[in-house]
Design a protein around this motif. Structure first.
Motif, PDB file in Angstrom:
ATOM      1  N   SER A  87       0.807  -1.224   0.000  1.00 21.02           N
ATOM      2  CA  SER A  87       0.000   0.000   0.000  1.00 21.02           C
ATOM      3  C   SER A  87       0.838   1.271   0.000  1.00 21.02           C
ATOM      4  CB  SER A  87      -0.939   0.007   1.206  1.00 21.02           C
ATOM      5  OG  SER A  87      -0.191   0.065   2.407  1.00 21.02           O
ATOM      6  N   LYS A  88       2.095   1.194   0.453  1.00 24.96           N
ATOM      7  CA  LYS A  88       2.940   2.396   0.528  1.00 24.96           C
ATOM      8  C   LYS A  88       4.118   2.345  -0.440  1.00 24.96           C
ATOM      9  CE  LYS A  88       0.486   4.152   3.848  1.00 24.96           C
ATOM     10  NZ  LYS A  88      -0.392   5.306   3.562  1.00 24.96           N
ATOM     11  N   ASN A  89       4.024   1.495  -1.457  1.00 25.38           N
ATOM     12  CA  ASN A  89       5.128   1.447  -2.422  1.00 25.38           C
ATOM     13  C   ASN A  89       5.099   2.692  -3.314  1.00 25.38           C
ATOM     14  OD1 ASN A  89       3.130   0.985  -4.338  1.00 25.38           O
ATOM     15  ND2 ASN A  89       3.626  -1.167  -4.614  1.00 25.38           N
ATOM     16  N   SER A  90       6.051   2.782  -4.232  1.00 23.15           N
ATOM     17  CA  SER A  90       6.181   3.995  -5.047  1.00 23.15           C
ATOM     18  C   SER A  90       4.922   4.290  -5.851  1.00 23.15           C
ATOM     19  CB  SER A  90       7.375   3.852  -5.993  1.00 23.15           C
ATOM     20  OG  SER A  90       8.560   3.668  -5.266  1.00 23.15           O
ATOM     21  N   TYR A  91       4.360   3.267  -6.500  1.00 19.63           N
ATOM     22  CA  TYR A  91       3.184   3.475  -7.357  1.00 19.63           C
ATOM     23  C   TYR A  91       1.996   4.021  -6.562  1.00 19.63           C
ATOM     24  CZ  TYR A  91       5.427   0.844 -11.176  1.00 19.63           C
ATOM     25  OH  TYR A  91       6.261   0.409 -12.161  1.00 19.63           O
ATOM     26  N   HIS A  92       1.806   3.482  -5.364  1.00 19.76           N
ATOM     27  CA  HIS A  92       0.633   3.869  -4.589  1.00 19.76           C
ATOM     28  C   HIS A  92       0.799   5.183  -3.838  1.00 19.76           C
ATOM     29  CE1 HIS A  92      -0.447  -0.484  -5.109  1.00 19.76           C
ATOM     30  NE2 HIS A  92      -1.612   0.092  -5.315  1.00 19.76           N
ATOM     31  N   THR A  93       2.003   5.720  -3.788  1.00 21.58           N
ATOM     32  CA  THR A  93       2.202   6.973  -3.060  1.00 21.58           C
ATOM     33  C   THR A  93       2.669   8.110  -3.981  1.00 21.58           C
ATOM     34  OG1 THR A  93       4.436   6.244  -2.435  1.00 21.58           O
ATOM     35  CG2 THR A  93       2.661   5.859  -0.847  1.00 21.58           C
ATOM     36  N   THR A  94       2.671   7.865  -5.294  1.00 23.70           N
ATOM     37  CA  THR A  94       2.982   8.925  -6.254  1.00 23.70           C
ATOM     38  C   THR A  94       1.670   9.550  -6.715  1.00 23.70           C
ATOM     39  OG1 THR A  94       4.968   7.777  -7.022  1.00 23.70           O
ATOM     40  CG2 THR A  94       4.056   9.471  -8.472  1.00 23.70           C
ATOM     41  N   ARG A  95       1.512  10.829  -6.447  1.00 24.30           N
ATOM     42  CA  ARG A  95       0.257  11.489  -6.802  1.00 24.30           C
ATOM     43  C   ARG A  95       0.305  12.054  -8.216  1.00 24.30           C
ATOM     44  NH1 ARG A  95      -3.133  15.864  -3.140  1.00 24.30           N
ATOM     45  NH2 ARG A  95      -5.000  15.804  -4.408  1.00 24.30           N
ATOM     46  N   TYR A  96       1.392  12.723  -8.555  1.00 22.01           N
ATOM     47  CA  TYR A  96       1.550  13.304  -9.886  1.00 22.01           C
ATOM     48  C   TYR A  96       2.944  12.986 -10.403  1.00 22.01           C
ATOM     49  CZ  TYR A  96      -2.203  16.349  -8.098  1.00 22.01           C
ATOM     50  OH  TYR A  96      -3.351  16.844  -7.532  1.00 22.01           O
ATOM     51  N   ILE A  97       3.081  13.001 -11.712  1.00 26.76           N
ATOM     52  CA  ILE A  97       4.406  12.859 -12.304  1.00 26.76           C
ATOM     53  C   ILE A  97       4.486  13.713 -13.567  1.00 26.76           C
ATOM     54  CG2 ILE A  97       3.812  10.801 -13.668  1.00 26.76           C
ATOM     55  CD1 ILE A  97       6.690   9.789 -12.884  1.00 26.76           C
ATOM     56  N   SER A  98       5.603  14.384 -13.729  1.00 32.65           N
ATOM     57  CA  SER A  98       5.875  15.141 -14.949  1.00 32.65           C
ATOM     58  C   SER A  98       6.893  14.349 -15.753  1.00 32.65           C
ATOM     59  CB  SER A  98       6.448  16.520 -14.625  1.00 32.65           C
ATOM     60  OG  SER A  98       5.517  17.275 -13.876  1.00 32.65           O
ATOM     61  N   PHE A  99       6.718  14.286 -17.073  1.00 32.32           N
ATOM     62  CA  PHE A  99       7.615  13.457 -17.869  1.00 32.32           C
ATOM     63  C   PHE A  99       7.792  14.026 -19.276  1.00 32.32           C
ATOM     64  CE2 PHE A  99       3.317  11.866 -18.190  1.00 32.32           C
ATOM     65  CZ  PHE A  99       3.123  11.568 -19.532  1.00 32.32           C
ATOM     66  N   VAL A 100       8.898  13.637 -19.892  1.00 28.14           N
ATOM     67  CA  VAL A 100       9.222  14.017 -21.267  1.00 28.14           C
ATOM     68  C   VAL A 100       9.283  12.734 -22.082  1.00 28.14           C
ATOM     69  CG1 VAL A 100      10.836  15.212 -22.793  1.00 28.14           C
ATOM     70  CG2 VAL A 100      10.656  15.896 -20.386  1.00 28.14           C
ATOM     71  N   LEU A 101       8.560  12.695 -23.190  1.00 27.61           N
ATOM     72  CA  LEU A 101       8.592  11.532 -24.073  1.00 27.61           C
ATOM     73  C   LEU A 101       9.733  11.666 -25.080  1.00 27.61           C
ATOM     74  CD1 LEU A 101       4.797  10.975 -24.827  1.00 27.61           C
ATOM     75  CD2 LEU A 101       6.265   9.668 -23.287  1.00 27.61           C
ATOM     76  N   PRO A 102      10.162  10.554 -25.692  1.00 25.15           N
ATOM     77  CA  PRO A 102      11.239  10.626 -26.698  1.00 25.15           C
ATOM     78  C   PRO A 102      10.937  11.536 -27.876  1.00 25.15           C
ATOM     79  CG  PRO A 102      10.951   8.370 -25.967  1.00 25.15           C
ATOM     80  CD  PRO A 102       9.824   9.154 -25.352  1.00 25.15           C
TER      81      PRO A 102
END
Length: 202
Positions: A151-166
């Motif tokens: 329940s507290k792993n990275s996926y479940h505690t990441t609310r937002y993510i900013s990313f750049v595609l190739p």
């Protein structure tokens, strides 16, 4: 083709490492895999990362992103261009009285916890390597650890993510308009992700 010389059109020479001693030192991680990069670069901005992606397409040289490089599985090494984000991507911003923290990929997990300690908080994942592992690797590997469970792993505690595609397009899951932009500008990828999402739900 002198990759290092070509890269100087994007980055200053001081942030391009192509000497034998440099590429050999980055050729392995904490595992037993070994791939010697053609060059190691240290971008300082999203704009430079976009230019590196364009360079990768133009010269058919793959990019691999790396922070602390403690991986055991070989995913942080390459015989292409290694993009080192451990030097200039270490900002931490605590928000909502410690209920949320905004981080860049090059900040060490334990440093994030140090920023949260005055609020009696810490991040969910607690990998054994948290004193050296950086947030880029923690999040991309879905790090968990002995104490956090599922329940507290990275996926479940990441609310937002900013990313750049190739392709150079930038998005953030924090803005609803970017969901629409993503579906319109990257329809193939969008549909593929939707299909995977539905498959998992089923």
């Amino acid at each position: 083709m002198d990759i290092a010389l070509l890269l100087e059109s994007i980055l200053p020479k001081a942030r391009i490492r192509a000497r034998l001693i440099d590429v050999v030192s980055y050729a392995s991680d904490a595992g037993f895999y070994y791939l010697r990069p053609k060059a190691v670069v240290q971008p300082v901005s999203v704009e430079e990362i976009k230019q590196l992606f364009a360079f990768s397409h133009q010269h058919q040289v793959p990019l691999t992103f790396r922070t602390a490089g403690t991986s055991l599985s070989g995913q942080s090494i390459t015989d292409g261009i290694l993009v080192d984000l451990s030097q200039y991507w270490n900002k931490v911003q605590v928000e909502q009285e410690g209920a949320q923290v905004r981080v860049q990929p090059g900040v060490i997990g334990a440093i994030v916890n140090a920023h949260l300690r005055p609020y009696m908080r810490k991040i969910g994942p607690d990998p054994a390597s948290i004193n050296s592992a950086m947030m880029g690797g923690i999040l991309s590997n879905n790090a968990s650890g002995m104490c956090c469970g599922v329940s507290k792993n990275s996926y479940h505690t990441t609310r937002y993510i900013s990313f750049v595609l190739p392709n150079g397009q930038c998005y953030t899951t924090e803005k609803q308009i970017d969901y629409l932009r993503f579906s319109e500008e990257c329809p193939e990828l969008y549909l593929t992700l939707q299909q995977i999402k539905q498959q998992i739900r089923n």
